[in-house]
Design a protein around this motif. Structure first.
Motif, mmCIF file in Angstrom:
data_model
loop_
_atom_site.group_PDB
_atom_site.id
_atom_site.type_symbol
_atom_site.label_atom_id
_atom_site.label_comp_id
_atom_site.label_asym_id
_atom_site.label_seq_id
_atom_site.Cartn_x
_atom_site.Cartn_y
_atom_site.Cartn_z
ATOM 1 N N LEU A 308 -8.888 -5.091 -7.317
ATOM 2 C CA LEU A 308 -8.103 -3.734 -7.786
ATOM 3 C C LEU A 308 -9.297 -2.492 -7.484
ATOM 4 O O LEU A 308 -8.896 -1.484 -6.162
ATOM 5 N N MET A 323 -1.099 4.915 -7.451
ATOM 6 C CA MET A 323 -0.039 3.618 -6.890
ATOM 7 C C MET A 323 1.048 2.998 -8.440
ATOM 8 O O MET A 323 1.257 3.889 -9.003
ATOM 9 N N VAL A 325 3.902 1.370 -10.258
ATOM 10 C CA VAL A 325 3.123 0.270 -10.878
ATOM 11 C C VAL A 325 4.942 0.347 -11.887
ATOM 12 O O VAL A 325 5.393 1.131 -11.305
ATOM 13 N N LYS A 329 2.078 -2.954 -13.920
ATOM 14 C CA LYS A 329 1.404 -3.881 -12.935
ATOM 15 C C LYS A 329 1.937 -3.656 -11.627
ATOM 16 O O LYS A 329 2.390 -2.579 -11.703
ATOM 17 N N SER A 330 1.108 -3.936 -10.853
ATOM 18 C CA SER A 330 0.750 -2.630 -9.899
ATOM 19 C C SER A 330 1.509 -3.849 -9.177
ATOM 20 O O SER A 330 2.383 -4.827 -8.897
ATOM 21 N N ASP A 332 2.130 -2.865 -5.737
ATOM 22 C CA ASP A 332 2.091 -2.253 -3.942
ATOM 23 C C ASP A 332 1.339 -3.687 -3.764
ATOM 24 O O ASP A 332 0.845 -4.397 -4.280
ATOM 25 N N VAL A 343 -2.243 -3.284 -15.080
ATOM 26 C CA VAL A 343 -3.294 -1.903 -14.690
ATOM 27 C C VAL A 343 -3.110 -0.453 -14.604
ATOM 28 O O VAL A 343 -4.261 0.157 -14.679
ATOM 29 N N GLN A 344 -2.517 0.020 -15.686
ATOM 30 C CA GLN A 344 -2.200 1.359 -16.045
ATOM 31 C C GLN A 344 -3.435 1.523 -16.181
ATOM 32 O O GLN A 344 -3.954 2.899 -16.848
#
Length: 358
Positions: A308, A323, A325, A329-330, A332, A343-344
């Motif tokens: 990341l 990004m 989300v 969670k991602s 991408d 990931v937040q």
């Protein structure tokens, strides 16, 4: 005799003219060539070669239950973000400390509001309340900044050589050098240790980095009170992100870490965790953190965090914080096979680091 004096004076005048003419011709030893020696301490002039993050966590101040006051678990996480030049000299330093407390009543039931926002000493600013108690009239954040400024231009070895003195039982490593005695009265041992770890863990950054930022988020949401069979457990999760930006605001490097610290109690309200043990962050634990076996992509936490962090490089701050989300969670496409952790929290800390970068 007059003729002799006249000849001597003529010779002296001639030498003076020659010396004056010679001074107009620059030589390698003239002042202008000496100026570049100061450049390594100026981030804007040279850029960063590496950035690092050093964490020092302690639970030593956690207390057993008191029949009248209850119990308090305390987790202190010192954070030192630093940038270095190619010769290992410090170019920029940010020092912070997350002093987080989890409170229990006399029956070891959780009394802290686990949803309340928690601020670090740097974020508290004047609200930390040290100024009135210090002999120099300076708040914690002012003293931490002064210490960081003093580190700039020095190697880690030079910083470690700082002369210190004992002020009292709680302040056993206070600076004892003229340039700091009127600026810093806090004990500095862990901040110096943090810088040392930051250098040991330092990573190369993309060319052109001139600004350093530190962002964090602290949560006690996973703390639990005693349930009749099991003792209480205080859990403090401190997320830390360090980022370096170039003059155009593009990311040149990012470091992500989490200090996930637990203080365990038995059913009688006594601390069972070793209060003297070294507490490691998730990055420091590495493969010992134990996520790989449970991960559907077969990657450990540090591998996912590093993936990341690498993804942020070359992007603008808006690109990173924007990004896509999904449920924390991602979403991408470039990260689907390398990052499955939520990931937040990292994005939030990154945003703070970028906004406060200097």
């Amino acid at each position: 005799m007059k003729k002799t004096i006249s000849i001597v004076l003529s010779a002296v005048l001639a030498l003076g003219v020659l010396a004056g003419c010679g001074a107009k011709t620059p030589t390698p030893t003239t002042a202008p060539t000496a100026a570049p020696t100061a450049a390594p301490t100026t981030p804007a002039a040279t850029g960063f070669a590496k950035i690092g993050l050093g964490l020092v966590t302690s639970i030593a101040k956690s207390k057993d239950v008191d029949p009248e006051k209850g119990a308090t678990a305390q987790v202190d996480t010192v954070m030192v973000a630093a940038a270095f030049d190619k010769d290992g000299k410090v170019l920029s330093v940010i020092i912070d400390n997350a002093q987080t407390k989890v409170a229990y009543d006399k029956d070891m039931k959780l009394t802290s509001d686990v949803a309340a926002p928690i601020k670090t000493k740097l974020e508290l600013g004047n609200d930390y309340g040290m100024k009135a108690a210090t002999t120099i009239g300076k708040e914690w954040f002012e003293q931490a900044e002064a210490l960081g400024d003093w580190m700039v231009g020095k190697t880690v070895a030079e910083v470690k050589a700082l002369k210190v003195k004992v002020k009292d039982d709680s302040h056993k490593n206070v600076p004892d050098v003229p340039e700091l005695t009127s600026l810093v009265t806090i004990t500095v041992e862990d901040y110096i240790k943090g810088l040392e770890k930051a250098y040991a863990n330092a990573q190369e950054v993309k060319e052109g980095a001139v600004k350093l930022g530190l962002g964090q988020g602290v949560s006690i949401a996973k703390s639990k009170g005693e349930d009749g069979e099991k003792g209480a457990t205080a859990q403090v999760d401190t997320t830390i992100v360090v980022t370096a930006l170039d003059k155009d605001g593009k990311v040149a490097g990012t470091i992500i870490d989490v200090a996930q610290t637990k203080v365990a109690y038995d059913v009688d309200g006594k601390v069972t965790s070793d209060k003297t043990a070294v507490v490691k962050s998730k990055q420091e634990l590495g493969a010992d953190y134990g996520m790989k076996a449970a991960s559907k992509i077969g990657k450990e936490w540090f591998e996912q965090a590093n993936a990341l962090a690498a993804w942020t490089v070359g992007k603008s701050v808006a690109d990173v914080t924007g990004m896509k989300v999904l449920e924390g969670k991602s979403d991408d496409a470039d990260l689907k096979t390398s990052v499955t952790v939520s990931v937040q929290g990292y994005l939030d800390a990154f945003k703070e680091a970028a906004e406060k970068s200097k």
